[in-house]
Scaffold this active site. Structure first.
Site, PDB file in Angstrom:
ATOM      1  N   ARG A   8     -11.836   0.841  -2.230  1.00 22.79           N
ATOM      2  CA  ARG A   8     -12.171   0.999  -0.803  1.00 22.79           C
ATOM      3  C   ARG A   8     -11.156   1.808  -0.008  1.00 22.79           C
ATOM      4  NH1 ARG A   8     -13.900  -3.765  -2.087  1.00 22.79           N
ATOM      5  NH2 ARG A   8     -12.617  -3.497  -3.924  1.00 22.79           N
ATOM      6  N   THR A   9      -9.869   1.721  -0.344  1.00 21.24           N
ATOM      7  CA  THR A   9      -8.905   2.526   0.430  1.00 21.24           C
ATOM      8  C   THR A   9      -9.177   4.004   0.175  1.00 21.24           C
ATOM      9  OG1 THR A   9      -7.315   0.756   0.095  1.00 21.24           O
ATOM     10  CG2 THR A   9      -6.452   2.819   0.965  1.00 21.24           C
TER      11      THR A   9
ATOM     12  N   LYS B 108       3.253  17.429 -17.962  1.00 23.80           N
ATOM     13  CA  LYS B 108       4.095  18.480 -18.555  1.00 23.80           C
ATOM     14  C   LYS B 108       5.556  18.290 -18.158  1.00 23.80           C
ATOM     15  CE  LYS B 108       0.415  21.603 -17.423  1.00 23.80           C
ATOM     16  NZ  LYS B 108       0.168  22.721 -16.510  1.00 23.80           N
TER      17      LYS B 108
ATOM     18  N   ARG C 113      -1.501   6.664  -2.654  1.00 22.74           N
ATOM     19  CA  ARG C 113      -1.193   5.322  -3.161  1.00 22.74           C
ATOM     20  C   ARG C 113      -0.403   5.533  -4.438  1.00 22.74           C
ATOM     21  NH1 ARG C 113      -5.314   0.345  -4.040  1.00 22.74           N
ATOM     22  NH2 ARG C 113      -5.035   0.290  -1.785  1.00 22.74           N
TER      23      ARG C 113
ATOM     24  N   HIS D 158       1.068  -2.079   3.038  1.00 19.62           N
ATOM     25  CA  HIS D 158      -0.263  -1.463   3.035  1.00 19.62           C
ATOM     26  C   HIS D 158      -0.650  -1.346   4.517  1.00 19.62           C
ATOM     27  CE1 HIS D 158      -4.085  -0.163   1.749  1.00 19.62           C
ATOM     28  NE2 HIS D 158      -4.448  -1.135   0.932  1.00 19.62           N
TER      29      HIS D 158
HETATM   30  N1   CP Z   1      -8.094  -3.578  -0.007  1.00 23.58           N
HETATM   31  C1   CP Z   1      -7.800  -2.583  -0.848  1.00 23.58           C
HETATM   32  O1   CP Z   1      -6.704  -1.984  -0.771  1.00 23.58           O
HETATM   33  O2   CP Z   1      -8.772  -2.298  -1.754  1.00 23.58           O
HETATM   34  P1   CP Z   1      -8.704  -1.192  -2.891  1.00 23.58           P
HETATM   35  O3   CP Z   1      -7.573  -1.590  -3.820  1.00 23.58           O
HETATM   36  O4   CP Z   1     -10.051  -1.204  -3.550  1.00 23.58           O
HETATM   37  O5   CP Z   1      -8.385   0.127  -2.238  1.00 23.58           O
END
Ligand code: CP
Length: 354
Positions: free
Chosen positions: A91-92, A120, A141, A174
């Protein structure tokens, strides 16, 4: 055209910079009273949050019609963004991707280092610097704690800085999840954010969403927090220290039912066993930290049940039908909150709100 580096005055090396208090570092990730990079939940104050929520609400309304959608998708149609997600995400990643598309931003992505020149031997630092040759924003991420911040620090020292957004780093922060969680609370409480009791449940030690959300709750008055977790996965001392420093009352308990009745929001989380070093998660009975259908009759009529998702067994699926279960809405709120954040960073939010 070359742009002026944001942090011309920073001469510290990375280790020196990283060790500074976050409050000291915040000015270096801001520009002209706006967030430039979004790295920490501590960057959001109440005024910024309210502005973002109003932008998100306006985006929702405007995009209901083609004319409004066309207006929004022209605002940043000259921009390109890189989504560098080398840790699993549904979702993120998707909410940021679609937020970019709503704003008219063209996107590129890498989701696995095995498909980049990192295989590489290129360093992660050189890899992200390469992205900035092609795009105007990097959303990332990364599993390494501090790496998203390091990327922003590096970029801001070059003559081609681009904003960096933290889509979840290591197990520390987050911030955009906390943003969408707070937006969900704001919508659920009709904007009345003060005087609330928030109960956070689950693996609080290794859950980065509960850490970031706790930081954001400081922006509201008379917030009480209850942390419900197995003894092994209690909230970390740095967060408890933060609460004490800001005179925010909290309780810690293993007895979920003892705090349910008072809750205005119950924030469920899953066990974060991807961070296991010695299989410690398997030794814990997590079932006392599940929200079950029978609990629905114990909580307030106005209490909302949240979860950052993905879930395993923490919330019984039949609970989804109850109007107080807002986690699917929460997930969708993420796209609007993230689109609002992007519009804030690029300074087009006032055009959306007006
Ligand atoms: N809540 C959340 O970060 O979900 P994902 O890990 O699916 O991005």
């Amino acid at each position: 055209m070359e742009r002026t580096p944001v942090m011309t005055s920073i001469n510290a090396n990375w280790e020196e910079f990283y060790s500074k208090e976050i409050s000291e570092k915040l000015p270096f990730f801001a520009k002209e009273d706006r967030l430039y990079d979004c790295l920490f939940a501590q960057q959001f104050d109440r005024e910024i949050l309210t502005g973002l929520f109003k932008t998100a609400d306006a985006l929702r309304t405007l995009t209901q019609h083609k004319e409004g959608m066309d207006f929004i998708s022209n605002l940043l149609s000259d921009k390109r963004a890189m989504l560098y997600f080398v840790q699993p995400s549904t979702r993120t990643f998707l909410s940021f991707l679609n937020a970019c598309h709503i704003m008219g931003i063209k996107t590129s992505e890498i989701r696995d280092t095995s498909t980049s020149s990192e295989v590489k031997g290129e360093s992660a630092e050189d890899t992200v610097r390469t992205f900035s040759s092609y795009v105007d924003m990097i959303i990332m991420r990364h599993p390494t704690p501090g790496f998203v911040e390091k990327t922003a620090w590096l970029m801001n020292r070059t003559n081609r800085p681009v904003p960096i957004i933290n889509g979840g780093s290591g197990k520390d922060q987050h911030p955009t999840q906390a943003l969408l969680d707070t937006y969900t609370l704001y919508r659920s409480f009709n904007g009345e954010m003060d005087n609330k009791t928030i109960v956070m449940v689950g693996d609080l030690k290794r859950g980065r969403t509960v850490r970031s959300l706790t930081y954001l709750m400081k922006n509201y008055k008379n917030i009480k927090l209850a942390f419900v977790s197995p003894g092994q996965f209690r909230m970390e001392p740095d967060i408890l220290e933060f609460l004490k420093r800001h005179n925010m009352p909290y309780v810690e308990t293993e007895d979920f039912s003892s705090v349910m009745k008072e809750a205005d929001a119950i924030y469920m989380t899953r066990i974060q066993d991807e961070h296991d070093k010695a299989g410690e998660s398997g030794k814990v009975d997590y079932s006392p930290f599940y929200f079950r259908r029978e609990h629905l009759k114990l909580i307030k009529k106005t209490c909302v049940i949240m979860h950052p998702l993905p879930r395993r067994h923490e919330i019984e699926v039949s609970v989804d039908e109850d109007p107080r279960a807002v986690f699917w809405r929460q997930e969708r709120n993420g796209m609007w909150a993230r689109a609002a954040l992007i519009s804030h960073i690029f300074g087009v939010d006032s055009k959306i709100k007006h």
